[in-house]
Enzyme design. Structure first.
Site, PDB file in Angstrom:
ATOM      1  N   GLY A 187       0.847  -1.182   0.000  1.00  0.00           N
ATOM      2  CA  GLY A 187       0.000   0.000   0.000  1.00  0.00           C
ATOM      3  C   GLY A 187       0.879   1.227   0.000  1.00  0.00           C
ATOM      4  N   ALA A 188       0.523   2.179  -0.864  1.00  0.00           N
ATOM      5  CA  ALA A 188       1.373   3.343  -1.080  1.00  0.00           C
ATOM      6  C   ALA A 188       1.677   4.083   0.217  1.00  0.00           C
ATOM      7  CB  ALA A 188       0.709   4.282  -2.093  1.00  0.00           C
ATOM      8  N   ALA A 189       0.681   4.266   1.077  1.00  0.00           N
ATOM      9  CA  ALA A 189       0.903   5.009   2.315  1.00  0.00           C
ATOM     10  C   ALA A 189       1.741   4.196   3.290  1.00  0.00           C
ATOM     11  CB  ALA A 189      -0.446   5.373   2.945  1.00  0.00           C
ATOM     12  N   ARG A 214      11.205  -0.398  -4.021  1.00  0.00           N
ATOM     13  CA  ARG A 214      10.121  -0.250  -5.011  1.00  0.00           C
ATOM     14  C   ARG A 214      10.394   1.043  -5.763  1.00  0.00           C
ATOM     15  NH1 ARG A 214       4.653  -2.525  -3.853  1.00  0.00           N
ATOM     16  NH2 ARG A 214       4.198  -1.798  -5.945  1.00  0.00           N
ATOM     17  N   CYS A 220      -9.900  -2.777  -6.175  1.00  0.00           N
ATOM     18  CA  CYS A 220      -8.713  -3.075  -5.384  1.00  0.00           C
ATOM     19  C   CYS A 220      -8.993  -2.853  -3.904  1.00  0.00           C
ATOM     20  CB  CYS A 220      -7.522  -2.258  -5.878  1.00  0.00           C
ATOM     21  SG  CYS A 220      -5.928  -2.918  -5.296  1.00  0.00           S
ATOM     22  N   ASP A 280      -2.110   5.193  -6.683  1.00  0.00           N
ATOM     23  CA  ASP A 280      -0.734   4.926  -6.330  1.00  0.00           C
ATOM     24  C   ASP A 280       0.093   6.192  -6.551  1.00  0.00           C
ATOM     25  OD1 ASP A 280       0.893   2.461  -5.593  1.00  0.00           O
ATOM     26  OD2 ASP A 280       2.135   3.518  -7.051  1.00  0.00           O
ATOM     27  N   ASN A 329      -2.903   3.772 -10.931  1.00  0.00           N
ATOM     28  CA  ASN A 329      -3.487   2.965  -9.860  1.00  0.00           C
ATOM     29  C   ASN A 329      -3.581   1.525 -10.345  1.00  0.00           C
ATOM     30  OD1 ASN A 329      -4.656   2.809  -7.230  1.00  0.00           O
ATOM     31  ND2 ASN A 329      -6.672   2.601  -8.163  1.00  0.00           N
ATOM     32  N   LYS A 330      -3.946   0.649  -9.456  1.00  0.00           N
ATOM     33  CA  LYS A 330      -4.101  -0.788  -9.697  1.00  0.00           C
ATOM     34  C   LYS A 330      -4.640  -1.091 -11.100  1.00  0.00           C
ATOM     35  CE  LYS A 330      -4.895  -5.116  -8.750  1.00  0.00           C
ATOM     36  NZ  LYS A 330      -3.814  -6.068  -8.459  1.00  0.00           N
ATOM     37  N   LYS A 338       1.203  11.367  -2.645  1.00  0.00           N
ATOM     38  CA  LYS A 338       1.162  10.470  -3.797  1.00  0.00           C
ATOM     39  C   LYS A 338       1.315  11.243  -5.115  1.00  0.00           C
ATOM     40  CE  LYS A 338      -1.365   6.863  -1.407  1.00  0.00           C
ATOM     41  NZ  LYS A 338      -2.723   6.362  -1.077  1.00  0.00           N
TER      42      LYS A 338
END
Lengths: 334, 334, 334, 334, 334, 334
Positions: B32-34, B74, B140, B209, B219-220, B245
């Site tokens: 997860g981005a956060a 990443r 997602c 994302d 995003n996903k 983000k």
């Protein structure tokens, strides 16, 4: 493209030289939005340096005359207007002839240097938008667009460029020559073939003459239908433009006037008289709406065309809403 | 989602712990981005606290190494990069080890606290965009999106949520579980059923994302075709994204790189070897163009995706146009 | 695909065998629009051959019972209905048991033969629509679509096929296997990755379950969003469908009913009980509007989807406008 | 436009004359879809009249050779193929040389006469589509389109025509000349100016080289982007095409091949060698999708492009679905 | 709606009665496309029955005069023209007064009966297009549309109807009254509220005044913007039209003329003189392009609007392409 | 439009006068977004001037009560809320009654003056957007839009204005009267005729009730379908709005609530009881999405609707992202 014009000007008879630059601009000997802006800025600097006298007010008045003369050489060219305005910016605050001169000369040097730096930064930033192995389409002969394409080519990312002929002036010939000389694989197509080839294109890169406050881009005639074809095929359409091509006037309501030139260019290689009874229409630019533009690459970064008003506000002082002089703190009364 | 990873790290051997966090990120144990941004920020703070020595320059150099290690876990994750940059922001101005440490620890505490606060504010702001009695679709497993949906549900406004399975990882299973546990009526659908159900949807809420400078949202995988279906049916499509983000790099020309992962996830529940001669393609994200996005809900308010460049400029120092040093007052010379 | 089911049926107890075929259809042991139509046609022929007795009216009445039984096995399947109707077409005009039997047996032989011939002609016609070097996308597991792709591959025109997994049944696995066994380069992608890859696709080829009178195509869930993505990227979207998949009922006002199946398929590889409190929605088909379809390839040629009503009228007798019995000559009275 | 070519052929050495016509077609001395069809039809008639001998089979064999020779002069030209096929239609049913000759000569006379009549009827029908006071745009140099425009002008309905230059051949020069000579107010524009002027246009009228079974129109390069611009501005886009331009082959799966010609035309007025290292791409036609076409005016009436398959079926015998030999009466069995 | 007008006509002085019917039509006492067609057909039948004399040619000549008189009452009304033409169809083939009379009377009886039957069949066919629980929008006051809605309501499928006021005549008042009297839940909205409510609509059902050969539908002013709003929201837009509303003239090139009526209707409830210096524009109909129409429900089935030319050809004898008299067999010469 | 209401208020019994203004607003005696804002601001100023007492806290508390009373007169009106907030902005910082009073009175004077100045500047800026010889469409009765149109008319640029009736209130009657009195050629049309006339329009100019943070414009019911029709015909759609119509609340997540009024207005000129069993729906506004809006003309310039969030941030203090307290310099750590 040719800056020697400025150097031709002798140090005497300053207004005559301004006139010479103005004529070179109106005769299209100095061409391209950036070139004419730099030429005019240089002419003002030369004029300021050469001006003799002690009367500050007379000097400012003469500077304004020179500015107007240069501006009237291509009155619809936003870059020209901006180049002049930025060169004279703050000059009126000078108390003496020397003060004013110093400001103008320094402004001009900065404008010319920063406009050249802008081109380099656009190439550096813009090449990021080109995916590896890309087939690129371009239109007309924009140094900003070509710099981006060339930078990406040097990074090994460009597999081929499709360049339009760009009737009536055929600037596409200059473009394919410039690219071929640098080893970039390039194909020339006629303007009506744009949609036919669009499916094979990965990204379209063009320049701009003017960017309006609502994000519309004024550029060489034909740009807007290329953008439309790109949109139809989900091909990213990217505009490269130095910030001095953004038009403050459009923020204040002006519509960008589309210059229309003479019939010879449209008739060519015939002459108008070869087709008696026929009218020839020759608009030089068209307007591409922002919804067809994925991004504008400027020297201050990649922005959405819808950010144009913000770019303009950042560059020029523009009056804001002055409704109250309270502190507009977050307190809410309701 | 799992912050315990940070706590696992002992106070000795600081770089080893940074490596542990980096590995947890690259192995998707922290996801997860956060979460990955907070984990990296926490790891840097721990590293800074644990670092022994007096040599300020060595400390800064080690911090940079730690930052690079975390970033490489990443490298395409914008939130990770931003979390690291914001944690180290200004640290170089520290004259002593203690100064630098203080800045980093304080920055990290602020970043983690403010990123959690951001989630709460997004829930509070975003729930306003959900009309009473709404049927919501999500994709997602975004905590930002789920927080908004749950907040609206608590206000009595959500009648049902349609969640996609979100192949290949099936994060939709996490989503429906999380919602069902909180009493939200929820339906699971396969990804190809999105358009079929879209006519019954009142609003689509997803996370992000990365947000690019021209307003595109990464995003996903699958997000962009949901957005396209929503547009086709005039259903508002809302993205929830903390400002960290937003990608500064895209402002400077970078295209967001789309990570592509291994074949097992696509073949699952078979194995790739069960389908000999078949290639498996597994991009993790896709890019949704801004014209399909009605609004982005951030902790600083609801903005158009076309405001992304402005959000980025507000967050990060970005060079502006410096063309003249005049006062750019309103005086017009032409 | 599996016609052996018909052969399993013994020559005695004719209605029992009809029931067997009906059950094989409803249990999905016989699958695919063409297969179920042929199975039902064969079952009727076997039934007619095996029927004992002299009473013509009783025979016709039993035939109708058999027809209804078969039809009720998948009442929403247009091909099944059409196969039955075409097999029994004209049978009522038979004066004796023998007459009726002859018509039914002959009709069935023709229907089965012509439906197989149709597949061959579709492959032959359809391969023309695939440009040299094409990257093709397909969805689900349609023999009509695969026959076209394979025929084009044998002509050296297909460079790669992207096949979707086609959740929930994962017929994409059958598709990639079938293609890989024949040496066609093929990539499997999850359903949400369609839009991401669409830019690299030259043509989409899918099958059809039903074609409606206004040109809408009912096919495997997910088809319509692939068509939408294809349209967005200006990628031709071609449907392959035998004429017996065109629905006469839609000409007379019926909406095609979308079958919805059980929750296990959506939950798989979990079970529904693993996700308590969650509803599972499982529509089998969706409707693609004609404006997203470039052409339908039938055994009688390539037609626009908007020609569907004409195809139906040509196949089935449909009442026309009978307003006058004048000769409707060209004389104009006004 | 020039039919004298046919008359040039002497009565002896018939195959030599066929070759002459074929050469005139491939050298573009006979140009335009209708002209080449008529020239070929006339050549076949002359050939049949001049053929000496008694052997019916040898005659038919020679006719086929002549047909192939003519067809190979422009193998992608649908009108040429149709003209030949319609001229020889039924000839094989002739039992003697005299029978065959009579059929061919009569067919040719009819084809030529009816193709000229078709032009007149298209003018008559098509002028109805032009509203009073209309500003019309046209592209290239289509006699069908010009006949419509001129007929409407004679009815006082045309206020001005905008004609594109139509690079690379500049057929727009022929168009503006033809119109100016007849007193029609006409303006010549370069191809990239289409979108700029589109807002001022009331209707676009163009011809067609080929109409495909799914309604796509193949015409002079540039047509499709004009159609796209017209659609964007809600301007009706009307195609004028005799029915012999509809392609039976496309009904049977063929894609229309786009001819690509040499580099000189694109380089002109330079020569290719003036731009070393540059590739020149020169597609002659492009394909306009039916969704951009409001109507096709044929000699049998105004039809939607989506009716193309029906027009083809009406003109040519095309195999229909032969699934049963029952009477397909309205009796329903289910 | 009111057929008594026909019955009012006495048996003497036949032309006077034709004039009475014509006046009732032009004064809008007989209104609605079907009603005026039936009234005119009835008037011609009555006229034929009442005509005294033996001179067949005089009779035919008088019939033509009567036809012209009726036609000129609403010269742009296609249904009126078609009703007259179908009533007189074949009459000229009658050799005696009695023959002609018989044909006309029989044609009229058939036309009237079949036009009423058409309405019943449209209701039966069209109700199939309405999904269960539907919220329906309608415009103006079309009996074809209302019959469909009412039939669906009786089947329990309609939950609510939104009817537009339909300025300037406010036929929406008639519509809501008719529906409310039959127990259908109905809401009246002003015309500008269409887009606001469109998101809540499941299907739009309207009538038609005329259907053109390219599929455009001419109907009450406002129809086309409702269709546009429906398209924008992916709401099916269905037109209900008897086949006699299809226009043969448009197949032959005619544009449908849009009637424009007086200023009082637009000014109402003020008078034009209350708004001095103001022009009032009052077009009665507008044209909806076929791309916004999902289906047309006719008495012969549901068709795509793009099938309009085929419907017209089936109804009226229209000249086809007569290029050769060969047998156009499948033999190919090339 | 009517400011006399403010003047009616006596200097005594201040809260009673506030109540009078509130009632005048809720009864629609004071109408129009700007008028109600000015009336409320004036009422607060009057209230502050008239307030007797020394207790600063009591004064502030009473001011808040007055503010709430005024706000509740039209709680969905953004301009009203903004007018009140701007009038009271900073008042809490006043230490004494006199301080507070001074701030409020000065704020009010400024707000009223600047809102009037805004109108003049909008006229000046907006007229630039109207091309010479323009045919303009407008909707409802917006002084901002009319000022622009009139200013352009005085510059000789407007050839005709089409004004919609604007049901249910028929503000179009006010608009055509106002324009006709000033000599502007003006045509009144009913609302459903918008799309029919759109092809003849050069630019649409409307006002706004509220501008939301994502660029959506809330305005008189019917605005959004006019915008949609304009987009379909490539006609620029321009909104004129003072910055105090931009909604800070929408930046913080609020959806703009659409007021729905009583049935009489929809039934008019009938009464609701004349149509028994009929529901009347009467939404006052609708929301136009930003993609249909070319530009918003504000007193601070022409902006894209997508700049709305930036305009709001400039006007009101809105919390920004406060993630770190480092200097966010350009140093990059990765």
């Amino acid at each position: 493209m040719n800056m020697k014009v400025c150097a031709m000007m002798s140090k005497e008879a300053p207004m005559r030289e301004v006139e010479g630059t103005a004529k070179a601009i109106s005769d299209m000997k100095v061409r391209g939005a950036a070139n004419i802006a730099r030429a005019a800025s240089g002419a003002l600097s030369t004029f300021a340096s050469a001006w003799k006298g002690k009367d500050r007010d007379a000097f400012v008045s003469d500077l304004k005359k020179a500015a107007l003369k240069l501006h009237s050489a291509r009155p619809t060219a936003v870059s020209l207007r901006n180049g002049i305005e930025l060169t004279l910016s703050g000059a009126e605050s000078g108390a003496t002839v020397e003060d004013v001169r110093t400001i103008v000369v320094r402004n001009s040097k900065r404008f010319i240097a920063s406009s050249e730096e802008a081109l380099r930064r656009i190439a550096e930033i813009g090449k990021g938008r080109i995916p590896p192995g890309a087939t690129v389409m371009t239109h007309c002969n924009s140094m900003a667009a070509l710099s981006v394409i060339h930078a990406a080519f040097l990074d090994g990312k460009v597999s081929r460029v499709f360049a339009t002929e760009s009737r009536p002036w055929r600037q596409g010939h200059l473009t394919v020559k410039w690219l071929a000389e640098r080893g970039v694989p390039v194909s020339l197509i006629v303007d009506p073939a744009v949609r036919h080839f669009m499916k094979a294109i990965d990204v379209v890169i063009v320049g701009a003459d003017t960017v309006a406050a609502n994000g519309a881009v004024i550029n060489k005639i034909g740009t807007s239908q290329i953008a439309l074809c790109a949109k139809e095929s989900r091909v990213p359409f990217v505009v490269c433009a130095e910030t001095f091509k953004f038009s403050k006037e459009t923020l204040l309501g002006a519509l960008v006037e589309i210059e229309e030139r003479g019939p010879e260019e449209v008739a060519d290689p015939l002459r108008p008289s070869d087709l008696p009874g026929v009218e020839f229409r020759n608009p030089v630019f068209d307007a591409t709406p922002p919804e067809y533009i994925d991004a504008i690459v400027t020297e201050v970064g990649v922005v959405s065309p819808y950010s144009a008003a913000e770019v303009i506000k950042e560059m020029f002082s523009v009056p804001g809403p002055v409704l109250t002089d309270g502190d507009r703190s977050r307190s809410s009364w309701i």
